[in-house]
Design an enzyme around this catalytic site. Sequence first.
Site, short mmCIF file in Angstrom:
data_model
loop_
_atom_site.label_atom_id
_atom_site.label_comp_id
_atom_site.label_asym_id
_atom_site.label_seq_id
_atom_site.Cartn_x
_atom_site.Cartn_y
_atom_site.Cartn_z
N PRO A 1 0.90 -1.37 -0.11
CA PRO A 1 0.05 -0.09 -0.05
C PRO A 1 0.81 1.25 -0.05
O PRO A 1 0.18 2.22 -0.37
CB PRO A 1 -0.77 0.11 1.31
N ASP A 2 2.11 1.02 0.27
CA ASP A 2 2.98 2.33 0.18
C ASP A 2 4.59 2.02 -0.41
O ASP A 2 5.54 2.12 0.43
CB ASP A 2 3.00 2.80 1.67
N LEU A 3 4.38 1.87 -1.56
CA LEU A 3 5.56 1.40 -2.26
C LEU A 3 6.31 2.69 -2.52
O LEU A 3 6.11 3.22 -3.70
CB LEU A 3 5.26 0.45 -3.56
N ASN B 1 11.24 2.23 1.11
CA ASN B 1 10.65 0.83 1.59
C ASN B 1 11.25 -0.21 0.36
O ASN B 1 10.71 -1.38 0.61
CB ASN B 1 9.04 0.69 1.44
#
Length: 244
Positions: free
Chosen positions: A166-168, A172
Amino acid sequence: MIASTPANDRSPHLHAAAAWRDRARAEWFDVSRYGANALPIGVGGRGDAWYVEGPFGAGVLRHYRRGGLMARLSTRHYLWLGARHARCVREVDLLEALVAAGLPVPAPIAGVWWRDGLLYRAALLMARVPVRADLMSLVHDDVARAPWEAVGATLARFHRFGAHHPDLNARNVLQRTDGGITLIDWDRGTAGHAPGRWCDDEIARLERSLLKYRRHVTPAQMGEGMARLRAAWREAMASDGAAR
């Protein structure tokens, strides 16, 4: 089986990965017990995170923390919807599934939650991945030699499995000391999706994060790198098995 907890029970409740089910301890989540040996992680994600060492070996301890508008109400509390919906429980279970599929993510050790009436707090403990640098740093160091193809092929492995991050963002995506790529911070992640438009959206999100903090790297250079990443992703998606 995850036991239910009464609203007035503020004791810690553990949800351990299978390998740690009889060994995980609530005190592992108390940052103060590590003293000066708890090293804060200064970049990436909203959560308070530290490098720690214990009976589990080298680990990363992360306390969940809110961002956005909801952080104005509370930075650490979430609405209690049952143990199965606790963020730490869902992330431990997802990481276990990804590890079982051979995908490069941190191995989960355990999660913990604390009830506070209609709200709860949570934390996650994972094995520490030996890291060289995150993608943002690698691009800044040498955009031409950044591991664009390796990142593209690794993303294809996750997308073929149906794992949605959900938060690429570029913080990360980590390059390990062995040269491989690992994806971290799977809070709110899911699996079981058929590859589709969401895969392109994830890659576009990664590109936006790189452009946002590009510093001396020009948009043209970033575009060339992302073109290499997308080409490697397309090749891996079309192959019989994404490269490991």
